[in-house]
Design an enzyme around this catalytic site. Structure first.
Site, short mmCIF file in Angstrom:
data_model
loop_
_atom_site.label_atom_id
_atom_site.label_comp_id
_atom_site.label_asym_id
_atom_site.label_seq_id
_atom_site.Cartn_x
_atom_site.Cartn_y
_atom_site.Cartn_z
N GLU A 44 26.79 10.83 -26.93
CA GLU A 44 27.32 9.87 -25.97
C GLU A 44 27.97 8.64 -26.62
OE1 GLU A 44 24.12 7.69 -23.87
OE2 GLU A 44 22.76 9.22 -24.65
N TYR A 60 32.75 -0.67 -25.44
CA TYR A 60 32.47 -1.64 -24.37
C TYR A 60 33.16 -2.95 -24.71
CZ TYR A 60 29.02 2.01 -23.94
OH TYR A 60 28.42 3.24 -23.85
N ASP A 111 26.94 7.24 -15.14
CA ASP A 111 25.91 7.87 -15.97
C ASP A 111 24.82 8.30 -15.01
OD1 ASP A 111 23.98 8.61 -17.76
OD2 ASP A 111 24.13 6.81 -19.01
N HIS A 113 25.07 1.16 -29.21
CA HIS A 113 23.92 2.08 -29.02
C HIS A 113 24.02 3.30 -29.91
CE1 HIS A 113 26.55 4.72 -26.69
NE2 HIS A 113 26.89 3.70 -25.91
N ARG A 141 32.09 5.49 -21.66
CA ARG A 141 31.14 6.34 -22.38
C ARG A 141 31.38 7.76 -21.89
NH1 ARG A 141 26.89 3.68 -21.57
NH2 ARG A 141 25.86 4.66 -19.79
N ASP A 166 21.52 14.55 -18.43
CA ASP A 166 21.94 13.17 -18.71
C ASP A 166 23.43 13.18 -19.04
OD1 ASP A 166 22.16 10.53 -19.42
OD2 ASP A 166 20.91 10.67 -21.22
N ASP A 221 0.81 -1.22 0.00
CA ASP A 221 0.00 0.00 0.00
C ASP A 221 0.84 1.27 0.00
OD1 ASP A 221 1.04 -0.31 2.46
OD2 ASP A 221 -0.84 -0.05 3.57
N HIS A 274 14.92 10.62 -22.12
CA HIS A 274 14.83 10.28 -23.54
C HIS A 274 13.55 10.98 -24.00
CE1 HIS A 274 17.08 6.30 -22.52
NE2 HIS A 274 17.89 7.33 -22.56
N HIS A 292 20.19 11.21 -28.06
CA HIS A 292 18.72 11.27 -28.09
C HIS A 292 18.27 12.66 -27.65
CE1 HIS A 292 19.14 10.87 -23.72
NE2 HIS A 292 20.02 9.92 -23.97
N HIS A 297 22.89 -0.69 -19.18
CA HIS A 297 22.04 -0.09 -18.14
C HIS A 297 22.19 -0.82 -16.81
CE1 HIS A 297 19.24 2.43 -20.94
NE2 HIS A 297 20.45 2.92 -20.84
N GLU A 315 29.37 11.38 -22.16
CA GLU A 315 28.07 11.92 -22.61
C GLU A 315 27.89 13.37 -22.20
OE1 GLU A 315 24.67 9.94 -20.79
OE2 GLU A 315 23.38 10.62 -22.43
N1 GLY Z 1 21.15 7.54 -19.13
C1 GLY Z 1 20.59 6.86 -20.22
C2 GLY Z 1 21.16 7.34 -21.47
O1 GLY Z 1 22.27 7.81 -21.50
O2 GLY Z 1 20.53 7.34 -22.47
MN MN Z 2 21.72 9.51 -22.77
MN MN Z 3 23.14 8.79 -19.86
#
Ligand code: GLY
Ligand code: MN
Ligand code: MN
Length: 434
Positions: free
Chosen positions: A372, A376, A247, A337, A394, A258, A37, A348, A341, A230, A396
């Site tokens: 980004e 990897y 990240d 990837h 990465r 982000d 709840d 996103h 975005h 992720h 970004e």
């Molecule tokens: N943090 C998710 C991405 O970089 O898209």
């Molecule tokens: Mn991102």
């Molecule tokens: Mn990110």
């Protein structure tokens, strides 16, 4: 802050693209159960928020457009002192009438009856397919004359693509707080034992600065965990000779940031880490430099793939003929990837990448996107030179498209190897701001 005037303007832009004799329904997000709840912290639906700025649940926006008029009706939860004792004060109908400039405001419980009352002659109905599907089923009996159903989310998404000055300021605010968080992570990483401790340091900075939430679950991935794109369990030890991929970005007044930085636990990059980091950083910079109005995101993607493929070849991660490797997308194994975005109310951002005719939407001043690139290399991948195995990187940044080109909104967040090292060594000796 976003002014009431701006919300009115947004709704005007929406109503322009609606059909005559249409009804449009946008609902607030529903509470989501966390366990038994108790609920997750409530977060308003982004499209509903974009058009109203209203943060409560049990609310709706109903727009009725006919040849004669456009009417905007708002629905809010009833004021119930007994409920308010537990869950806080509600704005209520009367106050909502004062604050907002809707044609009328009703209680949320009246939604169905009002839809029935306004539905004469309505043949088109717009609603958010994702948020309102369940609700629509119960409204079907009131919508007998409707022939066409449209997804209002795709129209609002298109409106959200170009950000206003006020929105850009909020994004900048979010990034500024996130900058503090990443810099703190750089300062303290060598003193901590577990990934979650670093996560706590980052999210402490978010909350302390008025960003109540992260824009997405923080990723704090040390060593080989960075190769899980992720990774969010953040429950393993920080290994002293490894890199940590962080990240993490806060949400400030509903606007996201982000940011990814990849830093050595110790502050110092090994030779193998340096070689890979230099490659990713050079791609990050090269792609950011390409940003200006009219450029296609797919061009940025293609260029990032080309540069990473070339780099992987030079480092002996890929073998063979460059063009053949590129055509075969051999690099995808290690860069699986996208280059970035849209970012805004959602991390996103739920904005379209293609127009109504399926054509890619080019960049335009006021859009915000992430860049980004990453690489990897799994610890168990025997086809990768041994020295590189178990490294994931990465980098970004969040970029605003401007008339002249771009503004890197996260420019201030350290990413040069030397700066990361210096940052750490300076703040190591003076712990004043920890
Ligand atoms: N943090 C998710 C991405 O970089 O898209
Ligand atoms: Mn991102
Ligand atoms: Mn990110």
């Amino acid at each position: 802050m976003i002014s009431q005037k701006e919300y009115i303007k947004r709704r005007k832009r929406l109503t322009k693209s609606l059909q005559i004799n249409s009804m449009t329904l946008l609902l607030s997000a529903t509470q989501k159960t966390r366990s038994h709840d108790t609920e997750f912290p409530y977060r308003q639906n982004s499209n509903f928020y974009y058009l109203s700025g209203f943060k409560e649940d049990e609310a709706a926006l109903l727009i009725v457009k006919t040849k004669e008029s456009i009417k905007e009706y708002f629905f809010v939860a009833k004021k119930e002192p007994q409920m308010e004792l537990w869950t806080g004060k509600r704005l209520g109908v009367e106050k909502a009438k004062e604050i907002f400039s809707f044609d009328d405001v009703f209680e949320f419980t009246q939604l169905q009856e009002k839809i029935a009352a306004f539905s004469a002659g309505i043949d088109s109905f717009y609603y958010d397919f994702e948020e309102s599907q369940a609700r629509l089923t119960s409204l079907k009996s009131e919508l007998k004359s409707v022939e066409c159903f449209y997804n209002v989310a795709s129209i609002v998404g298109a409106l959200r693509l170009v950000k206003s000055a006020a929105e850009i300021n909020l994004i900048k605010e979010a990034i500024n707080i996130t900058k503090e968080a990443h810099h703190r992570a750089m300062q303290v990483s060598s003193k901590l034992t577990y990934e979650y401790q670093l996560q706590a340091e980052i999210e402490y900075v978010f909350k302390k600065n008025g960003a109540y939430s992260d824009a997405y679950t923080s990723i704090v991935a040390c060593g080989n965990r960075a190769n899980t794109l992720h990774y969010i369990s953040n429950d393993k030890a920080l290994e002293k000779n490894s890199l940590i991929l962080i990240d993490a970005g806060c949400e400030y007044n509903y606007y996201a940031s982000d940011i990814t930085r990849t830093i050595p636990v110790s502050g110092v990059f090994s030779d193998a880490q340096t070689e890979l980091y230099e490659l990713v950083l050079s791609v990050n910079k090269a792609i950011i430099k390409m940003i200006r109005p009219k450029v296609l995101r797919s061009k940025l993607q293609a260029k990032s793939e080309e540069l990473l493929c070339q780099g992987m070849l030079e480092l002996g991660i890929l073998h063979g003929n460059f063009q053949e490797l590129l055509d075969a997308k051999a690099h995808k194994k290690y860069y699986p990837h996208g280059i970035g975005h849209w970012m805004g109310l959602d991390v996103h951002d739920a904005c379209p990448y293609k127009d109504k005719d399926g054509k890619e939407i080019p960049l335009k001043a006021g859009m915000v996107l992430t860049i980004e690139p990453g690489i990897y290399l799994d610890a168990d991948d025997k086809s990768v030179p041994k020295k590189y195995r178990g490294i994931g990187i990465r980098i970004e940044d969040d970029i605003l498209v401007t008339k002249e080109g771009y503004e890197n909104l996260s420019e201030q967040i350290v990413k040069e190897m030397e700066d990361i090292r210096l940052f750490k060594s300076i703040t190591h000796t003076s712990n004043s701001n920890l």
